[in-house]
Enzyme design. Structure first.
Site, PDB file in Angstrom:
ATOM      1  N   VAL A  11       0.842  -1.212   0.000  1.00 32.33           N
ATOM      2  CA  VAL A  11       0.000   0.000   0.000  1.00 32.33           C
ATOM      3  C   VAL A  11       0.874   1.258   0.000  1.00 32.33           C
ATOM      4  CG1 VAL A  11      -1.722   1.323   1.301  1.00 32.33           C
ATOM      5  CG2 VAL A  11      -1.957  -1.153   1.114  1.00 32.33           C
ATOM      6  N   PHE A 141      -8.373   0.558  -1.037  1.00 29.60           N
ATOM      7  CA  PHE A 141      -9.118  -0.594  -1.557  1.00 29.60           C
ATOM      8  C   PHE A 141      -8.359  -1.328  -2.657  1.00 29.60           C
ATOM      9  CE2 PHE A 141     -12.152   2.514   0.089  1.00 29.60           C
ATOM     10  CZ  PHE A 141     -12.839   1.729   1.006  1.00 29.60           C
ATOM     11  N   GLU A 144      -3.708  -6.507  -4.346  1.00 29.87           N
ATOM     12  CA  GLU A 144      -2.358  -6.891  -4.746  1.00 29.87           C
ATOM     13  C   GLU A 144      -2.433  -7.495  -6.140  1.00 29.87           C
ATOM     14  OE1 GLU A 144       0.218  -9.081  -2.099  1.00 29.87           O
ATOM     15  OE2 GLU A 144      -0.801  -8.203  -0.382  1.00 29.87           O
ATOM     16  N   LYS A 193     -14.248   0.140   5.183  1.00 29.46           N
ATOM     17  CA  LYS A 193     -13.184  -0.771   4.760  1.00 29.46           C
ATOM     18  C   LYS A 193     -13.486  -2.215   5.180  1.00 29.46           C
ATOM     19  CE  LYS A 193      -9.263  -2.422   3.588  1.00 29.46           C
ATOM     20  NZ  LYS A 193      -8.551  -2.409   2.368  1.00 29.46           N
ATOM     21  N   CYS A 250      -5.129  -9.756   3.663  1.00 32.00           N
ATOM     22  CA  CYS A 250      -6.254  -8.898   4.051  1.00 32.00           C
ATOM     23  C   CYS A 250      -7.504  -9.653   4.500  1.00 32.00           C
ATOM     24  CB  CYS A 250      -6.596  -7.963   2.903  1.00 32.00           C
ATOM     25  SG  CYS A 250      -5.187  -6.997   2.396  1.00 32.00           S
TER      26      CYS A 250
HETATM   27  C1  UGA Z   1      -8.388  -7.383  -0.971  1.00 30.04           C
HETATM   28  C2  UGA Z   1      -9.512  -6.503  -1.532  1.00 30.04           C
HETATM   29  O1  UGA Z   1      -9.983  -7.059  -2.760  1.00 30.04           O
HETATM   30  C3  UGA Z   1      -9.020  -5.081  -1.755  1.00 30.04           C
HETATM   31  O2  UGA Z   1     -10.108  -4.266  -2.196  1.00 30.04           O
HETATM   32  C4  UGA Z   1      -8.457  -4.534  -0.438  1.00 30.04           C
HETATM   33  O3  UGA Z   1      -7.922  -3.231  -0.603  1.00 30.04           O
HETATM   34  C5  UGA Z   1      -7.345  -5.452   0.058  1.00 30.04           C
HETATM   35  O4  UGA Z   1      -7.865  -6.786   0.230  1.00 30.04           O
HETATM   36  C6  UGA Z   1      -6.844  -4.893   1.363  1.00 30.04           C
HETATM   37  O5  UGA Z   1      -7.602  -4.885   2.337  1.00 30.04           O
HETATM   38  O6  UGA Z   1      -5.727  -4.368   1.402  1.00 30.04           O
HETATM   39  P1  UGA Z   1      -6.237  -8.614  -2.028  1.00 30.04           P
HETATM   40  O7  UGA Z   1      -6.125  -9.301  -0.701  1.00 30.04           O
HETATM   41  O8  UGA Z   1      -5.029  -8.002  -2.613  1.00 30.04           O
HETATM   42  O9  UGA Z   1      -7.356  -7.457  -1.964  1.00 30.04           O
HETATM   43  O10 UGA Z   1      -6.729  -9.703  -3.102  1.00 30.04           O
HETATM   44  P2  UGA Z   1      -8.134 -10.127  -3.720  1.00 30.04           P
HETATM   45  O11 UGA Z   1      -8.089  -9.946  -5.176  1.00 30.04           O
HETATM   46  O12 UGA Z   1      -9.273  -9.522  -3.020  1.00 30.04           O
HETATM   47  O13 UGA Z   1      -8.138 -11.695  -3.421  1.00 30.04           O
HETATM   48  C7  UGA Z   1      -8.206 -12.206  -2.092  1.00 30.04           C
HETATM   49  C8  UGA Z   1      -8.365 -13.705  -2.116  1.00 30.04           C
HETATM   50  O14 UGA Z   1      -9.636 -14.084  -2.623  1.00 30.04           O
HETATM   51  C9  UGA Z   1      -7.333 -14.417  -3.002  1.00 30.04           C
HETATM   52  O15 UGA Z   1      -6.852 -15.553  -2.326  1.00 30.04           O
HETATM   53  C10 UGA Z   1      -8.125 -14.835  -4.223  1.00 30.04           C
HETATM   54  O16 UGA Z   1      -7.623 -15.983  -4.838  1.00 30.04           O
HETATM   55  C11 UGA Z   1      -9.505 -15.071  -3.616  1.00 30.04           C
HETATM   56  N1  UGA Z   1     -10.604 -14.921  -4.581  1.00 30.04           N
HETATM   57  C12 UGA Z   1     -10.877 -13.711  -5.138  1.00 30.04           C
HETATM   58  C13 UGA Z   1     -11.395 -16.028  -4.899  1.00 30.04           C
HETATM   59  O17 UGA Z   1     -11.184 -17.163  -4.404  1.00 30.04           O
HETATM   60  N2  UGA Z   1     -12.438 -15.868  -5.782  1.00 30.04           N
HETATM   61  C14 UGA Z   1     -12.731 -14.662  -6.345  1.00 30.04           C
HETATM   62  O18 UGA Z   1     -13.716 -14.594  -7.128  1.00 30.04           O
HETATM   63  C15 UGA Z   1     -11.924 -13.563  -6.020  1.00 30.04           C
END
Ligand code: UGA
Length: 404
Positions: A11, A141, A144, A193, A250
């Site tokens: 971030v 928001f 990664e 958040k 997160c």
């Molecule tokens: C998440 C949020 O999406 C961001 O908006 C937020 O800013 C961030 O946390 C934070 O609090 O800093 P992030 O952890 O980088 O972002 O990744 P995501 O894309 O949200 O994925 C999180 C997990 O969910 C991953 O393990 C991914 O594989 C899984 N996922 C995501 C699924 O299993 N299915 C989906 O449809 C989407």
């Protein structure tokens, strides 16, 4: 403006390079000397698309240091340190430590202190008591793997402030993004958040439970269900990808933190708790799929990072899967385009597939799409639904949410 950023994780760095591109002077502070040394040599400590290039291009706008003293004449300081969950509760020690250091260095300076770290409601109020300067809550928001893109193109900017002028200044800083702005109180901004991350985690766990049912049905594929329900604007197609579960730095920590925070207030977040429970059961299901193929032998796990386009393995489901497989007596080799781990022998992609009796796709890297031909002859479990089932050998293929 002269902008301080304390905490140079994903971030802090994404915020830094995007604001440096806008022409601001950035003073990046971190207690990790190695990280700072690397950054001084234009070396990004993490893999994140575009980050290294942006760091090099706008390096002239950066100062990296471990010395808080350099923040003394800034206009604004972002707090972007981590807020881990320890024993199920948020640990705010790093945020308060930074606040105390800022109180000492900002003595004669009215710099605005902006909290970007994810913090439970009430934290901005406490930080204000410590620093005395104006405090703005400006939650982040970004995801990664697309951190820079998300920082430049956010869906919305949330500004929680007590003092209107301080809020205006931070709102102005992000004007170039053209994103809609929500002005809120400190507590509202902090709650937004957690509500956002919890809702997304719930959404994924929901589709994962639907996937469980699909697996028990003849001719039923969860991806078709997700596609159809996602066309309903009220539901939307995003975060409906069934898989082996959500991980990362997160969702796991934030869902736990808000559940325990609410409990302390005498409220139960039953839906979020259920989402956590569903998520914790994902690996067990993959292991039982594997046992349907082999009881012992070599397993190739494709993907170690918690999601594609990052080398981050924090709370990675892939990593937890590797540990579980080992404890069940399987021999595990792994491949990831960017991430590494000591938990399994890391080998090249072709080697990983060659050694394996069973290949499990644990992270949906683009590189793993279209592997159907290469996987011929192997048992395969698609944990992220990126392979085309019609191109796989029926008796040797299983996938999350795919019926018999
Ligand atoms: C998440 C949020 O999406 C961001 O908006 C937020 O800013 C961030 O946390 C934070 O609090 O800093 P992030 O952890 O980088 O972002 O990744 P995501 O894309 O949200 O994925 C999180 C997990 O969910 C991953 O393990 C991914 O594989 C899984 N996922 C995501 C699924 O299993 N299915 C989906 O449809 C989407």
């Amino acid at each position: 403006m002269k902008i301080g950023i304390v905490g140079l994780g994903v971030v802090g760095l994404a915020t830094g390079v995007v604001l440096a591109e806008q022409g601001h002077k950035i003073i990046g502070v971190d207690i990790d000397q190695n990280k700072v040394k690397g950054l001084e040599c234009k070396r990004s400590p993490i893999y994140e698309p575009g980050l290294q290039e942006m760091l090099e291009r706008y390096f002239h706008n950066f100062t990296f240091t471990t010395d808080y003293g350099l923040l003394s004449n800034t206009d604004l300081v972002f707090i972007t340190v981590s807020t881990p969950t320890i024993d199920g509760k948020i640990y705010l020690g790093y945020v308060f430590d930074v606040a105390k250091r800022l109180r000492d260095v900002l003595k004669r300076n009215d710099a605005i202190v902006v909290i970007k770290s994810t913090v439970v409601p009430g934290t901005a109020r406490k930080v204000k008591e410590i620093v005395k300067n104006d405090v703005v809550s400006n939650p982040e928001f970004l995801r990664e793997g697309s951190a820079i893109l998300d920082t430049k193109n956010p869906d919305r900017i949330v500004i929680g402030s007590e003092n209107k002028e301080a809020g205006d200044l931070v709102e102005n800083l992000w004007k170039f993004t053209n994103a809609p702005v929500i002005r809120a109180t400190w507590e509202e901004a902090e709650m937004i958040k957690y509500a956002a991350n919890s809702f997304l985690a719930v959404k994924i766990s929901f589709i994962n439970e639907i996937a469980n049912v699909c697996e028990k049905l003849k001719d039923c594929d969860v991806t078709v269900i997700a596609k159809a329900i996602g066309m309903d604007k009220r539901i939307s197609p995003y975060f409906l990808n069934a898989g082996i579960g959500w991980g990362g730095s997160c969702f796991p920590k934030d869902t736990q933190a808000i559940v325990s925070f609410a409990r302390d207030l005498g409220e139960e977040l039953k839906i979020v708790e259920a989402a956590i429970k569903v998520n914790n059961e994902r690996i067990k299901r993959v292991v039982s799929m594997l046992k349907g193929f082999i009881k012992e032998g070599n397993v190739c796990v494709l993907g170690v990072a918690f999601k594609p386009n990052t080398d981050d393995t924090r709370e990675s489901v892939a990593l937890k899967l590797i540990k579980t497989l080992k404890s069940e007596g399987y021999k595990v080799v792994a491949y990831d385009p960017k991430a590494i781990t000591n938990e399994a022998k890391m080998v090249g992609l072709d080697e990983c597939i060659r050694i394996a009796d069973v290949v499990i796709i644990a992270t949906e890297w683009d590189e793993f799409k279209g592997l159907e031909e290469k996987l011929r002859g192997k048992f395969v479990i698609d944990g992220r639904r990126i392979l085309d089932p019609s191109k796989m050998e029926k008796e040797k293929f299983k996938a999350v949410g795919l019926g018999e």
